[in-house]
Design a protein around this motif. Sequence first.
Motif, PDB file in Angstrom:
ATOM      1  N   LEU A   1      -4.320 -11.634  15.288  1.00 23.22           N
ATOM      2  CA  LEU A   1      -4.000 -12.191  13.985  1.00 23.22           C
ATOM      3  C   LEU A   1      -3.741 -10.982  13.113  1.00 23.22           C
ATOM      4  CD1 LEU A   1      -3.775 -14.551  12.033  1.00 23.22           C
ATOM      5  CD2 LEU A   1      -6.220 -14.278  11.578  1.00 23.22           C
ATOM      6  N   ARG A   2      -2.535 -10.884  12.568  1.00 22.77           N
ATOM      7  CA  ARG A   2      -2.225  -9.697  11.781  1.00 22.77           C
ATOM      8  C   ARG A   2      -1.524 -10.085  10.487  1.00 22.77           C
ATOM      9  NH1 ARG A   2       2.223  -7.132  15.982  1.00 22.77           N
ATOM     10  NH2 ARG A   2       2.333  -9.014  17.164  1.00 22.77           N
ATOM     11  N   ALA A   3      -1.674  -9.219   9.530  1.00 26.47           N
ATOM     12  CA  ALA A   3      -1.027  -9.417   8.233  1.00 26.47           C
ATOM     13  C   ALA A   3      -0.857  -8.060   7.577  1.00 26.47           C
ATOM     14  CB  ALA A   3      -1.873 -10.320   7.347  1.00 26.47           C
ATOM     15  N   SER A   4       0.172  -7.962   6.803  1.00 31.41           N
ATOM     16  CA  SER A   4       0.411  -6.768   6.005  1.00 31.41           C
ATOM     17  C   SER A   4       0.730  -7.247   4.604  1.00 31.41           C
ATOM     18  CB  SER A   4       1.580  -5.968   6.580  1.00 31.41           C
ATOM     19  OG  SER A   4       1.798  -4.823   5.803  1.00 31.41           O
ATOM     20  N   VAL A   5      -0.001  -6.754   3.647  1.00 28.07           N
ATOM     21  CA  VAL A   5       0.133  -7.232   2.277  1.00 28.07           C
ATOM     22  C   VAL A   5       1.024  -6.285   1.485  1.00 28.07           C
ATOM     23  CG1 VAL A   5      -1.122  -7.841   0.185  1.00 28.07           C
ATOM     24  CG2 VAL A   5      -2.160  -8.255   2.429  1.00 28.07           C
ATOM     25  N   PRO A   6       2.123  -6.802   0.921  1.00 27.79           N
ATOM     26  CA  PRO A   6       2.966  -5.948   0.087  1.00 27.79           C
ATOM     27  C   PRO A   6       2.161  -5.370  -1.084  1.00 27.79           C
ATOM     28  CG  PRO A   6       4.095  -8.007   0.607  1.00 27.79           C
ATOM     29  CD  PRO A   6       2.667  -8.152   1.068  1.00 27.79           C
ATOM     30  N   ALA A   7       2.445  -4.128  -1.444  1.00 27.29           N
ATOM     31  CA  ALA A   7       1.729  -3.452  -2.545  1.00 27.29           C
ATOM     32  C   ALA A   7       1.776  -4.313  -3.805  1.00 27.29           C
ATOM     33  CB  ALA A   7       2.353  -2.092  -2.812  1.00 27.29           C
ATOM     34  N   GLY A   8       0.616  -4.473  -4.410  1.00 28.48           N
ATOM     35  CA  GLY A   8       0.514  -5.207  -5.671  1.00 28.48           C
ATOM     36  C   GLY A   8       0.525  -6.715  -5.540  1.00 28.48           C
TER      37      GLY A   8
END
Length: 129
Positions: free
Chosen positions: A52-59
């Motif tokens: 399970l992966r996620a990358s959160v955009p800055a801000g």
Amino acid sequence: MDTSIMSESMFHRDYVVRHSSGQGWVYAIVGTGLASLVRSRSADGGLRNGELRASVPAGDTRTAEYVRELMRVVRTGGTGVFAVDPLTKTTARRAERSFVAWPDAASRFGPKEAPLLTNGPTAWFTVER
């Protein structure tokens, strides 16, 4: 995908494209409101781990909160796994901090005398100590 952050139609319009082979589709695993589940699969007498992966955009605080809540649900609903030494078959005393097994996988691939969960050729795990 958290549809309160991004609608399904926006996801399909902005993040889904035809696979270059012409068969199937490819979708983004990074972006506003997105997390990706790569399903586990059988491998070498065990179960190869999924992710399970996620990358959160800055801000992007809304996606950050969504991912935190999603990971809380996974940790709460998941079962801890213990490393197994492939040579000695010794099981670690403590559960791994970064790995969990979902209950359906844990019921089939962890009890004694059953196949093990695997993360690679020398990384094996069980749900029982």
